[in-house]
Enzyme design. Structure first.
Site, mmCIF file in Angstrom:
data_model
loop_
_atom_site.group_PDB
_atom_site.id
_atom_site.type_symbol
_atom_site.label_atom_id
_atom_site.label_comp_id
_atom_site.label_asym_id
_atom_site.label_seq_id
_atom_site.Cartn_x
_atom_site.Cartn_y
_atom_site.Cartn_z
ATOM 1 N N HIS B 326 11.102 9.868 47.672
ATOM 2 C CA HIS B 326 10.607 9.070 47.979
ATOM 3 C C HIS B 326 9.988 7.553 47.031
ATOM 4 C CE1 HIS B 326 10.281 10.095 52.141
ATOM 5 N NE2 HIS B 326 10.222 8.528 52.486
ATOM 6 N N GLY B 327 9.893 8.150 45.165
ATOM 7 C CA GLY B 327 9.795 7.267 44.271
ATOM 8 C C GLY B 327 9.098 8.316 43.086
#
Lengths: 322, 489
Positions: B326-327
């Protein structure tokens, strides 16, 4: 596929009709504000920026009165002079807004001269920055297209200027009927102005003062033809703007304006920043008659008396010398 | 260009019309051209990055398959059983080695671009996560022999760069979208109708709910140290709704657009906030990612086949991978660990019981469970929304120790100058959104509910919805509505 397209087009037709009805209603009295609220565009009609602000000045310039002197300029000029109109019956004070650009100032001057054959002097009061204003995508449409298209005066501009404006704003949006629709309807105004900002690019003349050279030059030519004296003077400025003014001086020195008005930059009087609310205009709390008259005297006293045989501060503001 | 930009709808309309005029055998070429035009609108860096990922994974899948084919050819030769077995094992090892090498190269390329190193810059990372996963999934499918390697690189490129799903998914499988590209699609009236409704519904969610919530809560999360706990709690709750409306809205538009081109994509969201437990939530939220992680991470790790302890470890690893995906930043890792812990705790609690959320459950009991699940998920979203892990702790501390409900209501800081009429309008829209979700949950789809109404009523509702959408879009226009949040992951 055909059935799908047919049904979709039918629904789109109904939707378009509904939207056109809503759009027309958004320009009409009782529905104007509710539809503006529904589309989040109430500030676009309630703040009345642009056409509503400038139209009265065009009407005033065209109006028959006994004045022979015209004061034109930007919003600082307006702050200084317009409120003194009652004290100066011989002068028409129509300081407006820098956003109308020198081209807009030309239209006002031309309109005034056409309506006042006895004009003796035109005074143009503009900040250096105001001389650089062109057809931008922030305020340009509201100030340079709307008021002049609606009053039918935009035709006073040169065809290539109109062409440059059409490139920025789009030819259909220079049509007076469309202009009026955008002016009346909050949603139309919001949509058009935001699209303009997103997808168009401002007109950038080269050199930067080309528009000022052209249109102040046109005012000068008109004045020379009619035997009218033209004066260009800077508006008072504030200390924080000094560096920017110095930067603009370089542009000014290579412009035609510097030939006609060589002392323009030397005349700028700077005031402390504390006396301004935004670095450009005088603090609203300070703008009382006495303060303003002091500023006028400090900035323009000598040359207003010197340059015109018939104009003096005493003529302008008899109350001051009572 | 994204789905809410003014240019997208004319672009899509043109593609829709032209696509169906082209003979079906050549449609993939036109689709590829459309994909390229769409991706180029994000800048050449993005297109170049995608080209590299496509080339690596296409070659990887071809070579993986070829390594297996070599084994088959050799099997025809006369060998003893032992030699044959050894040969098979060697070929399998070679196949695995090729697959793993290309997987590593792809993952390395992914991280290089993800960290914005090199020529692609910021544009290169847009949507990279989604199509990279799609490409990795395809290689894995070829390795696991679920699909054949696509020999035509243009067809494969059309699959990976499929413009409706390239920015934010749903992540497509080779057994679905690639199969349809290979076989070609035909226009279907019903599918196209569903597509239009899905797009309309997606735009309504994005523009009327997500973008408006974004404008409401954005100021709440600036200077969080100065905000009361009550205001922050309100912001966090609204963020959960924003994220859902934004991402589910995007997915609906993507699926609807694909439907109009004749492709059938699976749902990406199934009313996730009606989930009765966290396991149920992950069956409903971002389904294409959940199933991807299940099939390509959790099950290959052994899933639940190697005992309870290994199952818990596998769950933790799977959600850790999800967090990392996700990041950048520890907050995403913490979010992944949190959801892993939720899953483990859920498994322990529900051991020996029927899966939660059965339709036979009492309504009240189910409502409580849904609410509790919603709160757990919302807690997780704090990690998503906060700027850093430190901010997460600060938000939690302020919610727990500086709540200040009275003062927050009195000074109106919870709506932060948004204006009560605007907030009430937004609240009504959220309630309508909830009712629509409830009807979908009950009847299977909103279309099924609408189809029971007379055509005149149905069309009037479509016109009303489209008018609300256009006025809503105009309302938001000129402010700063969010772009699709999930495009950044």
């Amino acid at each position: 596929m055909k059935a799908f397209i047919k049904r979709t087009l039918f629904l789109l037709l109904i939707l378009t009709t509904v939207l056109i009805i809503l759009d027309l209603l958004s320009m009409t009295g009782p529905f104007r504000t509710p539809i503006a609220k529904l589309t989040g565009s109430e500030s676009y009609i309630s703040e009345n920026v642009g056409a509503d602000e400038i139209r009265p000045f065009i009407e005033k310039a065209a109006g028959a009165d006994k004045t022979t002197v015209l004061f034109l300029g930007d919003s600082v000029c307006r702050q200084l002079f317009n409120r003194q109109q009652e004290n100066a019956p011989g002068i028409s004070m129509i300081g407006s807004n820098a956003a109308i650009t020198p081209a807009g100032q030309y239209i006002l001057a031309k309109t005034y001269i056409d309506a006042h054959p006895d004009t003796s002097d035109i005074f143009l009061f503009m900040r250096p920055d105001s001389l650089t204003k062109t057809f931008d995508t922030d305020y340009g449409y509201q100030y340079t297209v709307m008021p002049f298209a609606e009053t039918g005066t935009i035709g006073e501009l040169d065809p290539d200027t109109i062409e440059a404006m059409e490139k920025v704003y789009g030819k259909p949006f220079m049509n007076p009927v469309i202009v009026r629709m955008i002016d009346r309807s909050g949603p139309d105004r919001k949509l058009y102005l935001n699209l303009l900002k997103e997808y168009s690019t401002p007109y950038e003349p080269d050199p930067p003062l080309a528009l000022a050279d052209r249109y102040i030059g046109k005012i000068k030519a008109l004045c020379d033809e009619k035997g009218i004296r033209l004066h260009l003077h800077p508006c008072p400025a504030f200390e924080s703007g000094r560096d920017e003014d110095e930067r603009l001086r370089a542009d000014y020195e290579i412009s035609e304006l510097s030939r006609w008005f060589p002392d323009y930059f030397e005349e700028i009087v700077y005031y402390p920043d504390e006396e301004s609310y935004d670095g450009v205009h005088f603090d609203r709390d300070l703008v009382k008659d006495e303060y303003i008259l002091r500023v006028i005297r400090e900035c323009y006293g000598s040359f207003l008396l010197a340059e015109s045989g018939r104009i003096s501060l005493a003529d302008l503001y008899p109350g001051l010398y009572r | 260009m994204n789905f809410t930009s003014i240019r997208f709808l004319p672009f899509f309309f043109l593609i829709f019309i032209l696509y169906h005029q082209i003979p079906s055998g050549y449609r993939y070429l036109f689709l590829l051209l459309s994909n390229i035009l769409f991706i180029l609108s994000w800048g050449p860096g993005c297109a170049l990055t995608m080209l590299i990922i496509i080339a690596i994974t296409w070659a990887g899948a071809m070579l993986t398959e070829r390594a297996g084919e070599a084994r088959t050819e050799q099997a025809g030769e006369s060998r003893t059983e032992r030699e044959e077995k050894a040969r098979t094992e060697r070929a399998e090892t070679r196949r695995k080695a090729v697959f793993l090498t290309f997987l590593l190269i792809t993952v390395a390329a992914f991280f290089v671009f993800r960290l914005k190193i090199g020529f692609a810059g910021v544009l290169g990372s847009v949507g990279l996560s989604f199509y990279s996963l799609q490409a990795i999934g395809y290689m894995a499918d070829v390795y696991m022999k679920k699909t054949k390697a696509e020999g035509n690189i243009l067809k494969y490129a059309a699959y990976v760069s499929f413009f409706p799903t390239v920015i934010s998914g749903p992540i497509q499988r080779s057994t679905g979208l690639l199969k349809e590209i290979r076989e070609g699609t035909a226009f279907s009236y019903e599918l196209a109708r569903t597509g239009v409704l899905m797009m309309l519904s997606g735009y309504l969610q994005k523009i009327l709910i997500a973008d408006r919530i974004h404008l409401l809560i954005e100021p709440l999360f600036s200077d969080i140290a100065l905000k009361s706990g009550a205001a922050l709690l309100f912001g966090c709750l609204m963020y959960g709704i924003e994220l859902y409306a934004d991402f589910a809205g995007y997915s609906l538009i993507a699926i609807g657009a694909a439907n109009l081109l004749g492709f059938r994509l699976d749902d990406n969201f199934r009313r996730p906030y009606f989930a009765a437990d966290i396991r149920d939530f992950w069956r409903r939220w971002h389904i294409s990612l959940s199933s991807f992680l299940r099939d390509y991470v959790y099950i290959p790790l052994g899933g639940n086949r190697k005992g309870t302890f290994r199952k818990y470890v596998n769950l933790m690893i799977t959600f850790l991978v999800s967090g990392i995906w996700h990041g950048n930043g520890f907050k995403y890792i913490a979010w992944g660990i949190l959801h892993g812990l939720y899953q483990v705790a859920g498994s322990i609690v529900s051991r020996g019981r029927n899966p939660v959320g059965n339709s036979g459950s009492f309504l009240f009991y189910r409502l409580i469970k849904c609410f509790f699940t919603f709160l757990l998920v919302e807690f997780g979203w704090i990690f998503f929304r906060a700027g850093s892990l430190r901010d997460v702790f600060l938000i939690c501390r302020r919610i727990l120790f500086n709540f200040g409900l009275g003062a927050t209501i009195a000074d109106g800081s919870w709506i932060n100058g948004y204006g009560m009429p605007r907030f009430l309008l937004l609240a009504v829209e959220i309630v309508i959104f909830f009712i629509a979700d409830h009807l979908t949950e009950k009847h299977g789809s909103l279309q099924a509910v609408l189809d029971k109404r007379p055509p005149v009523i149905r069309r009037a509702l479509y016109i009303l919805a489209a008018t609300a959408l256009i006025t809503g879009a105009l309302y938001n226009y000129g402010t700063d509505p969010s772009t699709f949040i999930y495009a950044q992951f």
